[in-house]
Design a protein around this motif. Structure first.
Motif, PDB file in Angstrom:
ATOM      1  N   GLU A   7       0.818  -1.205   0.000  1.00 53.05           N
ATOM      2  CA  GLU A   7       0.000   0.000   0.000  1.00 53.05           C
ATOM      3  C   GLU A   7       0.858   1.263   0.000  1.00 53.05           C
ATOM      4  N   TYR A 183      -1.360  -6.973  -6.491  1.00 50.15           N
ATOM      5  CA  TYR A 183      -1.782  -7.049  -5.089  1.00 50.15           C
ATOM      6  C   TYR A 183      -2.063  -8.489  -4.678  1.00 50.15           C
ATOM      7  N   ALA A 252      -5.091  -1.576  -3.466  1.00 50.54           N
ATOM      8  CA  ALA A 252      -5.176  -2.539  -2.365  1.00 50.54           C
ATOM      9  C   ALA A 252      -6.551  -2.533  -1.709  1.00 50.54           C
ATOM     10  N   GLU A 256      -9.474  -5.658  -2.013  1.00 51.63           N
ATOM     11  CA  GLU A 256     -10.057  -6.330  -0.857  1.00 51.63           C
ATOM     12  C   GLU A 256     -11.588  -6.357  -0.962  1.00 51.63           C
ATOM     13  N   ARG A 257     -12.186  -5.245  -1.387  1.00 53.76           N
ATOM     14  CA  ARG A 257     -13.640  -5.200  -1.516  1.00 53.76           C
ATOM     15  C   ARG A 257     -14.120  -6.036  -2.695  1.00 53.76           C
ATOM     16  N   CYS A 259     -12.749  -8.723  -3.760  1.00 54.16           N
ATOM     17  CA  CYS A 259     -12.664 -10.113  -3.307  1.00 54.16           C
ATOM     18  C   CYS A 259     -13.775 -10.455  -2.324  1.00 54.16           C
ATOM     19  N   ASP A 260     -14.015  -9.569  -1.366  1.00 55.50           N
ATOM     20  CA  ASP A 260     -15.099  -9.793  -0.403  1.00 55.50           C
ATOM     21  C   ASP A 260     -16.420 -10.027  -1.134  1.00 55.50           C
ATOM     22  N   ARG A 297      -2.792 -14.056  -2.935  1.00 56.09           N
ATOM     23  CA  ARG A 297      -3.176 -13.560  -1.612  1.00 56.09           C
ATOM     24  C   ARG A 297      -4.653 -13.825  -1.338  1.00 56.09           C
ATOM     25  N   ARG A 298      -5.496 -13.527  -2.342  1.00 56.22           N
ATOM     26  CA  ARG A 298      -6.911 -13.856  -2.312  1.00 56.22           C
ATOM     27  C   ARG A 298      -7.309 -14.251  -3.729  1.00 56.22           C
TER      28      ARG A 298
END
Length: 381
Positions: A7, A183, A252, A256-257, A259-260, A297-298
């Motif tokens: 980040e 990421y 970043a 994350e969002r 992926c969620d 990572r995800r």
């Protein structure tokens, strides 16, 4: 800078405050040419004409190289321009390429319709099976071209294993990292030789710019790519580079969002009676789940699924969503839906890469996932 977190590097790599004004954001150097102190005497040694180099573009290239863990980054006018530059640099007439059996339609079109006229040959292989790739390699093979996750069936390839096959054959492994982004995955650290991106997608992230990039640790290859780009001219403008720089700063938190949301939507689709199959590497049922868990990572923001009632029903769903916009491309903050067989992958129709006609692809945005699931349920009803 390499010891700092992702980040932090996304915000600071290549982006020192402007030395003249102190501006904390890299300026848009909207200029085509630069004053020289004398004939052949550029003021800082780098900038004479913006096709060759531009300070905004340089900042983007340094930022991308830092995030991918590469010595060199080169920005291009589009993802296809980046792919074309790599292939035209590392291949010659008579050379051979191995392509995945689930690749982006534009990449297939470039190889099948353009490079073959130049004397390049290729074979298609299932990249999720190392033995299949090894069987496709010939003495003339110079490139294994890999997407992981792939487009549109979200296939997963074992990057270190494919790097081993490529290097045994004296070839390069090129990884299109557009779906994963740096990421989630850094292919160079896993053994790849070259990484390409459509920066139009997650890196730009706002569906407002078109661009591409190539990352590598090879000094000579960088010089060859730089020469070709300058000679052919497929460069992004300063504003395009600036928009991509700005987008990457929030990569970043956006990923994350993405992926969620994708994880929730994949589970919801898996339970729906009108959905016969869901393609998402985050699902334990996915055949590439374990490999993806090791090298990512995800699991990303892309999902594909098949409609149990066939193509006509799939097309009807794509026309009925309201929050999922019917459009090509992916990776933006807004959610998109498309029918690959008739849209992004129409060029592979009739080939070994033809996709199922009941397939829909989702680019899951960063909206409220409850709203997105309700939108899909209504469209599927």
């Amino acid at each position: 800078m390499e010891n700092l977190g992702f980040e932090t590097r996304a915000i600071h790599a290549g982006q020192e405050p402007d030395p003249r004004t102190g501006a904390v954001i890299v300026p848009i150097y909207q200029t085509s040419t630069y004053a020289q102190d004398g004939v052949g005497g550029t003021r800082d040694g780098d900038y004479e004409y913006s096709r060759t180099a531009n300070p905004t573009r340089t900042a983007l290239e340094e930022q991308l190289a830092s995030l991918e863990g590469a010595r060199h980054g080169l920005a291009f006018a589009s993802g296809m321009a980046a792919s074309d530059a790599v292939l035209r640099t590392v291949l010659r007439p008579g050379d051979h390429l191995v392509l995945g059996n689930d690749a982006y339609g534009g990449t297939f079109r470039l190889i099948d319709k353009v490079l073959t006229t130049w004397g390049v040959t290729y074979d298609v292989a299932d990249l999720s099976t190392v033995d299949s790739v090894r069987a496709a390699v010939r003495p003339a093979t110079k490139v294994i071209w890999c997407e992981t996750p792939s487009n549109p069936l979200l296939g997963i390839a074992d990057i270190p294993a494919l790097a081993g096959v490529a290097h045994e054959a004296g070839a390069r492994l090129v990884v299109d990292n557009t779906f994963a982004t740096p990421y989630l995955q850094t292919p160079l650290a896993l053994g790849a030789d070259v990484v390409v991106h459509s920066t139009t997608k997650y890196l730009g992230g706002h569906s407002d710019v078109v661009g591409g990039a190539v990352l590598t640790n090879e000094d000579e290859l960088r010089e060859q790519l730089f020469f070709l780009r300058n000679s052919a001219g497929a460069v992004p403008g300063a504003f395009d580079a600036w928009l991509t720089l700005r987008g990457i700063k929030t990569l970043a938190v956006r990923m994350e969002r993405h992926c969620d949301n994708a994880e929730e939507i994949a589970r919801a689709l898996l339970a729906h009676p009108k959905v016969s199959k869901v393609y998402y590497p985050g699902l334990p049922e996915h055949p590439g789940h374990e490999v993806a868990a090791k090298q990512m990572r995800r699991f990303g923001g892309m999902i594909s699924f098949r409609h149990a009632d066939g193509e006509a029903a799939a097309l009807a769903v794509s026309a009925r969503t309201s929050l999922f916009v019917l459009a090509e491309s992916l990776g933006g903050i807004e959610s998109l839906i498309e029918h690959p067989g008739r849209m992004t992958h129409a060029s592979v129709s009739g080939s070994l890469l033809q996709v199922p006609d009941d397939l829909l692809r989702l680019s899951v945005g960063i909206e409220d996932p409850r709203d997105l699931i309700a939108d899909l349920h209504e469209a599927l009803a």
